[in-house]
Scaffold this motif. Structure first.
Motif, PDB file in Angstrom:
ATOM      1  N   ILE A 140     -14.025  62.966  35.652  1.00  0.00           N
ATOM      2  CA  ILE A 140     -13.556  64.419  35.780  1.00  0.00           C
ATOM      3  C   ILE A 140     -12.206  64.376  36.801  1.00  0.00           C
ATOM      4  O   ILE A 140     -12.274  63.816  37.917  1.00  0.00           O
ATOM      5  CB  ILE A 140     -14.604  65.572  36.529  1.00  0.00           C
ATOM      6  N   VAL A 141     -10.993  64.483  36.384  1.00  0.00           N
ATOM      7  CA  VAL A 141      -9.946  64.256  37.089  1.00  0.00           C
ATOM      8  C   VAL A 141      -8.685  65.271  36.884  1.00  0.00           C
ATOM      9  O   VAL A 141      -8.444  65.608  35.876  1.00  0.00           O
ATOM     10  CB  VAL A 141      -9.263  62.633  36.799  1.00  0.00           C
ATOM     11  N   GLN A 142      -8.106  65.893  38.081  1.00  0.00           N
ATOM     12  CA  GLN A 142      -7.252  66.790  37.897  1.00  0.00           C
ATOM     13  C   GLN A 142      -5.755  65.977  37.450  1.00  0.00           C
ATOM     14  O   GLN A 142      -5.357  64.870  38.015  1.00  0.00           O
ATOM     15  CB  GLN A 142      -7.054  67.443  39.260  1.00  0.00           C
ATOM     16  N   ALA A 143      -5.083  66.564  36.490  1.00  0.00           N
ATOM     17  CA  ALA A 143      -3.712  65.771  35.912  1.00  0.00           C
ATOM     18  C   ALA A 143      -2.984  65.760  37.033  1.00  0.00           C
ATOM     19  O   ALA A 143      -2.265  64.449  37.083  1.00  0.00           O
ATOM     20  CB  ALA A 143      -3.261  66.960  34.871  1.00  0.00           C
ATOM     21  N   THR A 144      -2.661  66.476  37.985  1.00  0.00           N
ATOM     22  CA  THR A 144      -1.605  66.483  39.058  1.00  0.00           C
ATOM     23  C   THR A 144      -1.929  65.025  39.799  1.00  0.00           C
ATOM     24  O   THR A 144      -1.053  64.332  40.255  1.00  0.00           O
ATOM     25  CB  THR A 144      -1.247  67.673  39.733  1.00  0.00           C
ATOM     26  N   ILE A 145      -3.290  64.853  40.122  1.00  0.00           N
ATOM     27  CA  ILE A 145      -3.608  64.035  41.045  1.00  0.00           C
ATOM     28  C   ILE A 145      -3.408  62.552  40.180  1.00  0.00           C
ATOM     29  O   ILE A 145      -3.044  61.546  40.691  1.00  0.00           O
ATOM     30  CB  ILE A 145      -5.088  64.140  41.547  1.00  0.00           C
ATOM     31  N   LEU A 146      -3.810  62.536  38.842  1.00  0.00           N
ATOM     32  CA  LEU A 146      -3.383  61.593  38.118  1.00  0.00           C
ATOM     33  C   LEU A 146      -2.021  61.122  38.002  1.00  0.00           C
ATOM     34  O   LEU A 146      -1.775  59.943  38.152  1.00  0.00           O
ATOM     35  CB  LEU A 146      -4.027  61.643  36.612  1.00  0.00           C
ATOM     36  N   GLU A 147      -1.322  61.942  37.821  1.00  0.00           N
ATOM     37  CA  GLU A 147       0.247  61.711  38.068  1.00  0.00           C
ATOM     38  C   GLU A 147       0.646  61.021  39.080  1.00  0.00           C
ATOM     39  O   GLU A 147       1.564  59.914  39.232  1.00  0.00           O
ATOM     40  CB  GLU A 147       0.906  62.992  37.437  1.00  0.00           C
ATOM     41  N   ASP A 148       0.125  61.553  40.360  1.00  0.00           N
ATOM     42  CA  ASP A 148       0.594  61.122  41.661  1.00  0.00           C
ATOM     43  C   ASP A 148       0.101  59.995  41.782  1.00  0.00           C
ATOM     44  O   ASP A 148       0.988  58.917  42.283  1.00  0.00           O
ATOM     45  CB  ASP A 148      -0.088  62.141  42.721  1.00  0.00           C
ATOM     46  N   LEU A 149      -1.015  59.432  41.406  1.00  0.00           N
ATOM     47  CA  LEU A 149      -1.598  58.299  41.668  1.00  0.00           C
ATOM     48  C   LEU A 149      -0.627  56.858  40.676  1.00  0.00           C
ATOM     49  O   LEU A 149      -0.262  55.838  41.281  1.00  0.00           O
ATOM     50  CB  LEU A 149      -3.017  58.005  41.211  1.00  0.00           C
ATOM     51  N   ILE A 150      -0.424  57.236  39.304  1.00  0.00           N
ATOM     52  CA  ILE A 150       0.119  56.600  38.570  1.00  0.00           C
ATOM     53  C   ILE A 150       1.370  56.215  39.201  1.00  0.00           C
ATOM     54  O   ILE A 150       2.104  55.133  39.174  1.00  0.00           O
ATOM     55  CB  ILE A 150       0.071  57.107  37.201  1.00  0.00           C
ATOM     56  N   ARG A 151       2.082  57.222  39.527  1.00  0.00           N
ATOM     57  CA  ARG A 151       3.476  57.181  40.084  1.00  0.00           C
ATOM     58  C   ARG A 151       3.657  55.988  41.305  1.00  0.00           C
ATOM     59  O   ARG A 151       4.476  55.122  41.529  1.00  0.00           O
ATOM     60  CB  ARG A 151       4.162  58.509  40.513  1.00  0.00           C
ATOM     61  N   GLN A 152       2.693  56.323  42.305  1.00  0.00           N
ATOM     62  CA  GLN A 152       2.344  55.447  43.313  1.00  0.00           C
ATOM     63  C   GLN A 152       2.024  53.814  42.968  1.00  0.00           C
ATOM     64  O   GLN A 152       2.945  53.014  43.380  1.00  0.00           O
ATOM     65  CB  GLN A 152       1.346  55.814  44.256  1.00  0.00           C
ATOM     66  N   LEU A 153       1.398  53.797  41.780  1.00  0.00           N
ATOM     67  CA  LEU A 153       0.997  52.567  41.380  1.00  0.00           C
ATOM     68  C   LEU A 153       2.260  51.742  40.714  1.00  0.00           C
ATOM     69  O   LEU A 153       2.501  50.599  41.131  1.00  0.00           O
ATOM     70  CB  LEU A 153      -0.026  52.585  40.366  1.00  0.00           C
ATOM     71  N   LYS A 154       2.916  52.477  40.082  1.00  0.00           N
ATOM     72  CA  LYS A 154       4.077  52.018  39.443  1.00  0.00           C
ATOM     73  C   LYS A 154       5.309  51.702  40.288  1.00  0.00           C
ATOM     74  O   LYS A 154       6.028  50.555  40.109  1.00  0.00           O
ATOM     75  CB  LYS A 154       4.928  52.953  38.338  1.00  0.00           C
ATOM     76  N   GLN A 155       5.081  52.145  41.404  1.00  0.00           N
ATOM     77  CA  GLN A 155       6.333  51.808  42.455  1.00  0.00           C
ATOM     78  C   GLN A 155       5.739  50.848  43.333  1.00  0.00           C
ATOM     79  O   GLN A 155       6.511  49.887  43.726  1.00  0.00           O
ATOM     80  CB  GLN A 155       6.414  53.290  43.749  1.00  0.00           C
ATOM     81  N   LYS A 156       4.723  50.509  43.538  1.00  0.00           N
ATOM     82  CA  LYS A 156       4.213  49.591  44.532  1.00  0.00           C
ATOM     83  C   LYS A 156       3.354  48.393  44.069  1.00  0.00           C
ATOM     84  O   LYS A 156       2.894  47.633  44.966  1.00  0.00           O
ATOM     85  CB  LYS A 156       3.257  50.415  45.606  1.00  0.00           C
ATOM     86  N   THR A 157       3.040  48.277  42.763  1.00  0.00           N
ATOM     87  CA  THR A 157       2.593  47.324  41.997  1.00  0.00           C
ATOM     88  C   THR A 157       3.197  46.834  40.847  1.00  0.00           C
ATOM     89  O   THR A 157       4.074  47.548  40.281  1.00  0.00           O
ATOM     90  CB  THR A 157       0.859  47.315  41.922  1.00  0.00           C
ATOM     91  N   ASN A 158       3.310  45.529  40.438  1.00  0.00           N
ATOM     92  CA  ASN A 158       3.770  45.104  39.030  1.00  0.00           C
ATOM     93  C   ASN A 158       2.556  44.986  37.979  1.00  0.00           C
ATOM     94  O   ASN A 158       3.202  44.294  37.075  1.00  0.00           O
ATOM     95  CB  ASN A 158       4.394  43.704  39.421  1.00  0.00           C
ATOM     96  N   LEU A 159       1.345  45.396  38.361  1.00  0.00           N
ATOM     97  CA  LEU A 159       0.398  45.165  37.270  1.00  0.00           C
ATOM     98  C   LEU A 159       0.567  46.026  36.216  1.00  0.00           C
ATOM     99  O   LEU A 159       0.904  47.383  36.332  1.00  0.00           O
ATOM    100  CB  LEU A 159      -0.807  45.223  37.923  1.00  0.00           C
ATOM    101  N   PRO A 160       0.069  46.001  34.906  1.00  0.00           N
ATOM    102  CA  PRO A 160       0.116  46.963  33.761  1.00  0.00           C
ATOM    103  C   PRO A 160      -0.904  47.927  34.389  1.00  0.00           C
ATOM    104  O   PRO A 160      -2.245  47.816  34.802  1.00  0.00           O
ATOM    105  CB  PRO A 160      -0.436  46.052  32.760  1.00  0.00           C
ATOM    106  N   VAL A 161      -0.482  49.403  34.138  1.00  0.00           N
ATOM    107  CA  VAL A 161      -1.202  50.614  34.326  1.00  0.00           C
ATOM    108  C   VAL A 161      -1.841  51.172  33.119  1.00  0.00           C
ATOM    109  O   VAL A 161      -1.192  51.551  32.428  1.00  0.00           O
ATOM    110  CB  VAL A 161      -0.737  51.457  35.352  1.00  0.00           C
TER     111      VAL A 161
END
Length: 242
Positions: free
Chosen positions: A58-79
């Motif tokens: 169970i995940v809220q869409a806005t939280i998912l977006e926020d987390l993926i955005r942070q991951l793409k900015q701060k890691t080079n791993l495939p998400v």
């Protein structure tokens, strides 16, 4: 340069062929302590992880977006999105596991949610990776079983689990995911992983109940191509430190 030209599924196939074992860290957006996120991402960057999975039951869409955005900015791993339902889709990720819950008989998780997701995915550039998802009994009720209203397969019924994995392969799934569940008491039996690895050709993902480096290595030795850790890493960001 050639490696960069391969999509994520092709990279997994290449790794399997070359005997390279892969490791994904699963992050559940609803469990993230946001004030500690930068520290967590530093630990991921220092770890041997090759992929990041994002999702939960169970995940809220806005939280998912926020987390993926942070991951793409701060890691080079495939998400890669590991979705619980069609609301968990973000075009910011690199790929999505297009899951079919083969171990259950709830039509929502076998085909209904996939039908709902298809037109959404068509509007994105996400790499869609068809994945046969098999929930294995782990000693306690997991969130996946509770939310999907399905029972996991008996951890002692190796023949049924193997037949289910083979059916998934014959249906055209590109990956088979053996899942004990988040916070599982027991991991997927090593003998089960070995049996399936010897009798299907597509890559095998194994997750749930793996709490230390030995557990990861044991799963690799049994035949897992990609191991997923989640709760254990979230609870202990020093997981990979000796």
């Amino acid at each position: 340069m050639q490696q960069k030209l391969l999509n994520i599924h092709q990279q997994i196939l290449k790794a399997k062929k070359e005997g390279q074992k892969l490791l994904a860290i699963l992050l559940d957006p609803d469990k993230i302590v946001w004030k500690n996120l930068n520290h967590l991402l530093d630990k991921i960057n220092q770890s041997p992880a090759t992929h990041i999975f994002v999702g939960g039951s169970i995940v809220q869409a806005t939280i998912l977006e926020d987390l993926i955005r942070q991951l793409k900015q701060k890691t080079n791993l495939p998400v890669i999105i590991f979705p619980g339902d069609p609301s968990q889709i973000s075009p910011q990720a690199d790929a999505i596991l297009f899951l079919s819950l083969l171990s259950g008989r709830n039509p929502d998780y076998l085909i209904e949610y996939q039908v709902q997701a298809a037109p959404i995915l068509k509007k994105t550039n996400l790499e869609v990776i068809s994945t046969g998802y098999i929930l294995i009994e782990s000693g306690n009720e997991t969130a996946v079983a509770r939310v999907s209203k399905t029972k996991p397969l008996n951890r002692k019924d190796f023949d049924l689990v193997l037949a289910t994995a083979q059916a998934g392969e014959m249906l055209g799934n590109k990956l088979i995911y053996l899942e004990a569940g988040s916070g599982a008491k027991n991991a997927v039996p090593l003998e089960m992983i070995q049996l399936i690895a010897q009798n299907i050709q597509i890559p095998i993902i194994v997750g749930g109940g793996i709490v230390n480096l030995e557990g990861i290595q044991n799963a690799y030795n049994a035949g897992a191509d990609l191991v997923v850790i989640g709760t254990a890493f979230e609870n202990n960001s020093h997981f990979f430190e000796l």
